[in-house]
Design a protein around this motif. Structure first.
Motif, PDB file in Angstrom:
ATOM      1  N   ILE A 289     -38.572 -40.401  28.118  1.00 51.96           N
ATOM      2  CA  ILE A 289     -37.404 -41.099  28.643  1.00 51.96           C
ATOM      3  C   ILE A 289     -37.727 -41.670  30.024  1.00 51.96           C
ATOM      4  O   ILE A 289     -38.580 -41.148  30.741  1.00 51.96           O
ATOM      5  N   ASP A 290     -37.075 -42.781  30.382  1.00 50.08           N
ATOM      6  CA  ASP A 290     -37.228 -43.313  31.737  1.00 50.08           C
ATOM      7  C   ASP A 290     -35.889 -43.237  32.470  1.00 50.08           C
ATOM      8  O   ASP A 290     -34.858 -42.903  31.884  1.00 50.08           O
ATOM      9  N   GLY A 291     -35.916 -43.546  33.752  1.00 54.06           N
ATOM     10  CA  GLY A 291     -34.726 -43.423  34.582  1.00 54.06           C
ATOM     11  C   GLY A 291     -33.578 -44.298  34.123  1.00 54.06           C
ATOM     12  O   GLY A 291     -32.413 -43.888  34.180  1.00 54.06           O
ATOM     13  N   ASP A 292     -33.886 -45.502  33.652  1.00 56.72           N
ATOM     14  CA  ASP A 292     -32.834 -46.410  33.183  1.00 56.72           C
ATOM     15  C   ASP A 292     -32.110 -45.829  31.973  1.00 56.72           C
ATOM     16  O   ASP A 292     -30.880 -45.947  31.868  1.00 56.72           O
ATOM     17  N   GLU A 293     -32.859 -45.233  31.061  1.00 56.61           N
ATOM     18  CA  GLU A 293     -32.236 -44.634  29.874  1.00 56.61           C
ATOM     19  C   GLU A 293     -31.338 -43.462  30.262  1.00 56.61           C
ATOM     20  O   GLU A 293     -30.228 -43.308  29.737  1.00 56.61           O
ATOM     21  N   THR A 294     -31.824 -42.623  31.170  1.00 57.00           N
ATOM     22  CA  THR A 294     -31.020 -41.479  31.612  1.00 57.00           C
ATOM     23  C   THR A 294     -29.717 -41.952  32.242  1.00 57.00           C
ATOM     24  O   THR A 294     -28.631 -41.443  31.935  1.00 57.00           O
ATOM     25  N   ARG A 295     -29.806 -42.942  33.112  1.00 58.77           N
ATOM     26  CA  ARG A 295     -28.597 -43.470  33.746  1.00 58.77           C
ATOM     27  C   ARG A 295     -27.668 -44.103  32.722  1.00 58.77           C
ATOM     28  O   ARG A 295     -26.441 -43.951  32.797  1.00 58.77           O
ATOM     29  N   TYR A 296     -28.226 -44.831  31.758  1.00 62.76           N
ATOM     30  CA  TYR A 296     -27.424 -45.473  30.714  1.00 62.76           C
ATOM     31  C   TYR A 296     -26.619 -44.424  29.936  1.00 62.76           C
ATOM     32  O   TYR A 296     -25.412 -44.607  29.684  1.00 62.76           O
ATOM     33  N   LEU A 297     -27.273 -43.329  29.567  1.00 61.96           N
ATOM     34  CA  LEU A 297     -26.586 -42.297  28.785  1.00 61.96           C
ATOM     35  C   LEU A 297     -25.519 -41.599  29.626  1.00 61.96           C
ATOM     36  O   LEU A 297     -24.411 -41.317  29.134  1.00 61.96           O
ATOM     37  N   CYS A 298     -25.822 -41.341  30.893  1.00 62.98           N
ATOM     38  CA  CYS A 298     -24.817 -40.730  31.774  1.00 62.98           C
ATOM     39  C   CYS A 298     -23.613 -41.660  31.946  1.00 62.98           C
ATOM     40  O   CYS A 298     -22.451 -41.225  31.870  1.00 62.98           O
ATOM     41  N   GLU A 299     -23.876 -42.935  32.181  1.00 61.16           N
ATOM     42  CA  GLU A 299     -22.788 -43.897  32.369  1.00 61.16           C
ATOM     43  C   GLU A 299     -21.946 -44.043  31.099  1.00 61.16           C
ATOM     44  O   GLU A 299     -20.724 -44.219  31.181  1.00 61.16           O
ATOM     45  N   SER A 300     -22.586 -43.983  29.958  1.00 61.04           N
ATOM     46  CA  SER A 300     -21.854 -44.084  28.693  1.00 61.04           C
ATOM     47  C   SER A 300     -20.873 -42.928  28.537  1.00 61.04           C
ATOM     48  O   SER A 300     -19.732 -43.115  28.080  1.00 61.04           O
ATOM     49  N   ILE A 301     -21.304 -41.743  28.914  1.00 60.48           N
ATOM     50  CA  ILE A 301     -20.435 -40.564  28.846  1.00 60.48           C
ATOM     51  C   ILE A 301     -19.320 -40.658  29.887  1.00 60.48           C
ATOM     52  O   ILE A 301     -18.162 -40.314  29.620  1.00 60.48           O
ATOM     53  N   ASN A 302     -19.655 -41.149  31.055  1.00 63.58           N
ATOM     54  CA  ASN A 302     -18.684 -41.183  32.151  1.00 63.58           C
ATOM     55  C   ASN A 302     -17.557 -42.172  31.917  1.00 63.58           C
ATOM     56  O   ASN A 302     -16.517 -42.099  32.597  1.00 63.58           O
ATOM     57  N   ARG A 303     -17.721 -43.107  30.998  1.00 62.77           N
ATOM     58  CA  ARG A 303     -16.620 -44.012  30.651  1.00 62.77           C
ATOM     59  C   ARG A 303     -15.486 -43.258  29.959  1.00 62.77           C
ATOM     60  O   ARG A 303     -14.362 -43.734  29.924  1.00 62.77           O
ATOM     61  N   TYR A 304     -15.819 -42.109  29.375  1.00 58.50           N
ATOM     62  CA  TYR A 304     -14.859 -41.412  28.523  1.00 58.50           C
ATOM     63  C   TYR A 304     -14.413 -40.053  29.058  1.00 58.50           C
ATOM     64  O   TYR A 304     -13.257 -39.678  28.922  1.00 58.50           O
ATOM     65  N   PHE A 305     -15.335 -39.301  29.667  1.00 61.02           N
ATOM     66  CA  PHE A 305     -15.000 -37.950  30.102  1.00 61.02           C
ATOM     67  C   PHE A 305     -14.406 -37.924  31.507  1.00 61.02           C
ATOM     68  O   PHE A 305     -14.819 -38.686  32.390  1.00 61.02           O
ATOM     69  N   LYS A 306     -13.470 -37.014  31.701  1.00 58.64           N
ATOM     70  CA  LYS A 306     -12.919 -36.795  33.036  1.00 58.64           C
ATOM     71  C   LYS A 306     -13.999 -36.260  33.966  1.00 58.64           C
ATOM     72  O   LYS A 306     -14.091 -36.663  35.129  1.00 58.64           O
ATOM     73  N   ARG A 307     -14.788 -35.339  33.448  1.00 56.93           N
ATOM     74  CA  ARG A 307     -15.867 -34.748  34.240  1.00 56.93           C
ATOM     75  C   ARG A 307     -17.107 -35.629  34.119  1.00 56.93           C
ATOM     76  O   ARG A 307     -17.648 -35.799  33.033  1.00 56.93           O
ATOM     77  N   HIS A 308     -17.529 -36.189  35.224  1.00 58.69           N
ATOM     78  CA  HIS A 308     -18.684 -37.080  35.195  1.00 58.69           C
ATOM     79  C   HIS A 308     -19.991 -36.293  35.302  1.00 58.69           C
ATOM     80  O   HIS A 308     -20.036 -35.198  35.865  1.00 58.69           O
ATOM     81  N   ILE A 309     -21.034 -36.876  34.725  1.00 62.64           N
ATOM     82  CA  ILE A 309     -22.358 -36.271  34.823  1.00 62.64           C
ATOM     83  C   ILE A 309     -23.311 -37.268  35.486  1.00 62.64           C
ATOM     84  O   ILE A 309     -23.050 -38.478  35.511  1.00 62.64           O
ATOM     85  N   SER A 310     -24.378 -36.739  36.040  1.00 63.86           N
ATOM     86  CA  SER A 310     -25.411 -37.556  36.663  1.00 63.86           C
ATOM     87  C   SER A 310     -26.768 -37.071  36.162  1.00 63.86           C
ATOM     88  O   SER A 310     -26.858 -36.018  35.514  1.00 63.86           O
ATOM     89  N   PRO A 311     -27.839 -37.802  36.448  1.00 61.10           N
ATOM     90  CA  PRO A 311     -29.171 -37.336  36.041  1.00 61.10           C
ATOM     91  C   PRO A 311     -29.482 -35.918  36.507  1.00 61.10           C
ATOM     92  O   PRO A 311     -30.263 -35.210  35.859  1.00 61.10           O
ATOM     93  N   ALA A 312     -28.874 -35.465  37.583  1.00 62.53           N
ATOM     94  CA  ALA A 312     -29.116 -34.108  38.086  1.00 62.53           C
ATOM     95  C   ALA A 312     -28.576 -33.042  37.137  1.00 62.53           C
ATOM     96  O   ALA A 312     -28.993 -31.876  37.201  1.00 62.53           O
TER      97      ALA A 312
END
Length: 510
Positions: A289-312
C-alpha cells in the motif's frame, strides 16, 4: 526418468484457481502435480476483501452473466465449508447525491432474483435512526438498505482445496518454481526448481497455467508460448483498524468517484476496510500500500462515520495484485471485468490451458470448466463432482456451524473458550485431528507462542504445508493481528525455531 515423475496434469500456481483446478482434476481421476513458487495463497488469493459475493456494483457495468454466475456459487460454497465461510449482512447507507434510491432498489431486486437463494435472506430498506447499523454513522444518514452476501477466510480456502486435492491423490509442492517446459513427443517435459536451488524433471500430458499475476510471464518465459488474451494488473489495498462498530453487519459505502468501499467486522477486534483499484506495473511479489491509498480509504470512511480515522489508526495493511482480464473499452481499473477466460492450446497433442482473470467467488466454477476442458483434450471421461462435495473440515451436519461448534466445545471442555472457538472455525471437523488424543491443555505440548501449541504447529506442518512463522501467523490464521504490539518479531522467531528444531529432532529420531 522414473515413473513417479510422470503425471497427467502439471498445475502451475498455488492460488485459489490453481488449487481448485488441482482438486477438481484429481477428483476426476487424473494424476496431478501442483507447483507453487512460494507458499499456498502467498499473493493475490490471501489479499482479497474476503467476500463470497455476486458483485453488486458490477450490475452498473451490465455484467449480468458474471453476477448471476457468482450469485449461484455463493450458496454452493457456503455449504461446502461452513466453518470458513458464512452469511454476512451488508448495510448500504443512502446518499441521494450519489445514486438515487430507485436505482439502488432496482439493483438489489436484480441481486435478489438473478439466482436462487435458500441460505441467504433478501434485501430490504431500513431506517438508520432505528437500526443498530445507523448508530456509528453521521446523523444526516437516515435511510439505507440491507442485503446478503458471504464472508470467506480466503487463504484457508486455498489450503483446503490443496488438501482435498492431496487426499484425492495429487502431489502438492510449495516453494517449487517452474523453470521451463517444452513439448516433446506428445507430452510436456518440465524443469522445476526447489527453494534450495536444486532442480528436477517431470513429465506431464497437460499443463494448466494458473499463475495469476504471473500468467503472462509463465506463458512467454517458462513455456515460450504466445496467447490470445492478457491480464491487466490492478493493485487492491486494504487497511485494518481497531473495531469501529459493535454490531455484526458490514457496510458498503458509495464514493463520489463511483467506487465502493467495504467496512467489515474482522477477527472480532478489528474492522477491515477496502479496497482500492490502482494500475500496477511492478513485481507482483513486492506489492504494498502507498500513502495515497491509505488516505483514500480513511477519507472514504470519514464521509460516513461519526468517529474519524487517520493513517495513525491503521493497525495492519495488505495489498494484492489482481490479474484482471484485459478488455477493450475499460478506461479505468474499476471498470475492468472480474470474469475469466480459459485459453486451451492443444498443439501437438500436449494441452496447455491458461487462466486469465477470475475472482474468488467463481473459482469452483472456473476449476470445473478448466478440468472439463483438460479431460476432454486428454480423452479422459469423468463427471463433474465438486458442486456437492464438502471441503476438508466442512462436512458439518446441515452446514450449520453453531450446533457443531457447541458440540465440539462440550466434547473438549478442558480447552479455553477462545481456543475452542478458533479451532472449530479454522479446522471444522478436522479440529479433532489437530487435538488428537489430548485430554488436557498440557497434552497439546509447549505453548510456542500465545495461543499456539505444538499440536497445532505439527498439524499445520504435516497436513497444510506450513514451514515458517509467516505461513502460520498470516495465512493459515491471522493470529499475527492479535500479537501484542512490538512482540511480533519475537513471536515469529519462536515459531521459526520450533519448525527448525522439530524437523531436526524428528528426523534424528527416525
Amino acid at each position: 526418468m522414473n515413473q513417479e515423475n510422470r503425471y497427467d496434469l502439471l498445475v502451475v500456481g498455488g492460488g485459489i484457481n490453481g488449487a481448485g483446478i488441482a482438486r477438481d482434476a484429481a477428483g476426476r481421476g487424473l494424476s496431478v502435480l501442483l507447483c507453487e513458487q512460494d507458499d499456498l495463497a502467498s499473493h493475490t488469493s490471501s489479499a482479497s476483501t474476503k467476500l463470497i459475493h455476486g458483485g453488486l456494483r458490477y450490475l452498473e457495468y451490465k455484467e449480468f452473466g458474471l453476477v448471476r454466475k457468482a450469485l449461484q456459487e455463493r450458496e454452493t460454497l457456503l455449504r461446502a465449508a461452513p466453518h470458513i465461510m458464512w452469511p454476512l449482512r451488508f448495510v448500504m447507507p443512502h446518499m441521494p447525491n450519489l445514486r438515487p434510491a430507485w436505482l439502488i432498489r432496482m439493483g438489489l431486486f436484480l441481486y435478489d432474483h438473478l439466482a436462487k437463494r435458500e441460505l441467504l435472506p433478501g434485501s430490504r430498506g431500513i431506517d438508520m435512526r432505528r437500526h443498530a447499523a445507523g448508530a456509528p454513522l453521521i446523523d444526516s444518514i437516515r435511510r439505507g438498505f440491507v442485503y446478503s452476501d458471504g464472508w470467506v477466510d480466503d487463504a484457508r480456502l486455498v489450503v483446503l482445496n490443496a488438501l482435498d486435492a492431496k487426499e484425492r491423490g495429487a502431489t502438492i509442492l510449495t516453494r517449487t518454481k517452474l523453470v521451463s517446459a517444452q513439448r516433446n513427443n506428445g507430452e510436456w517435459q518440465a524443469l522445476l526448481r526447489r527453494a534450495d536451488g536444486s532442480t528436477f524433471d517431470v513429465r506431464a500430458r497437460a499443463v494448466a497455467n494458473a499463475a495469476g499475476p504471473w500468467v503472462g510471464e509463465v506463458l512467454h518465459g517458462a513455456l515460450g508460448r504466445e496467447a490470445r488474451h492478457s491480464v491487466r494488473l490492478v493493485k487492491g489495498s486494504h487497511i485494518v483498524t481497531k473495531r469501529l462498530f459493535e454490531h455484526d453487519h458490514a457496510y458498503i459505502f458509495q464514493n463520489p468517484d463511483k467506487r465502493i468501499i467495504f467496512a467489515i467486522p474482522y477477527e472480532h477486534d478489528f474492522t477491515l476496510i477496502g479496497t482500492t483499484d490502482v494500475e500496477y506495473r511492478s513485481d507482483p511479489a513486492k506489492v504494498s500500500i502507498d500513502g495515497d491509498e491509505t488516505r483514500y480509504l480513511c477519507e472514504s470512511i470519514n464521509r460516513y462515520f461519526k468517529r474519524h480515522i487517520s493513517p495513525a489508526d491503521v493497525q495492519w495493511t495488505y495489498s494484492g495484485v489482481r490479474p484482471l482480464l484485459e478488455e477493450e473499452g475499460a478506461a479505468n481499473a474499476s471498470a475492468v471485468t472480474r470474469d475469466y477466460k480459459l485459453e486451451l492450446d492443444n498443439t501437438a497433442g500436449a494441452p496447455l490451458l491458461s487462466v486469465f482473470g477470475g475472482k474468488i467467488t467463481t473459482f469452483r466454477k472456473l476449476a470445473e470448466e478448466a478440468a472439463g476442458l483438460l479431460c476432454g483434450a486428454l480423452g479422459h471421461e469423468a463427471n463433474t463432482w465438486t458442486a456437492h462435495e464438502a471441503l476438508p473440515g466442512g462436512d458439518i451436519a446441515n452446514a450449520r456451524f453453531e450446533p457443531f461448534a457447541q458440540a465440539f466445545a462440550k466434547r473438549h471442555a478442558w480447552l479455553p473458550v477462545a481456543l475452542t472457538r478458533r479451532y472449530a472455525r479454522a479446522y471444522g471437523t478436522r479440529a479433532e485431528r489437530v487435538i488428537g488424543p489430548a485430554q488436557a491443555l498440557a497434552d497439546l505440548g509447549t505453548e510456542v507462542a500465545p495461543g499456539i501449541y505444538e499440536a497445532e504447529l505439527r498439524y499445520l506442518r504435516d497436513a497444510e504445508w506450513a514451514t515458517r512463522a509467516e505461513d502460520v501467523l498470516w495465512r493459515r490464521s491471522k493470529l499475527g493481528l492479535h500479537v501484542e504490539p512490538g512482540t511480533i518479531a519475537e513471536v515469529g522467531a519462536a515459531i521459526d525455531r520450533w519448525f527448525a528444531t522439530a524437523c531436526v529432532s524428528e528426523a534424528a529420531s527416525h
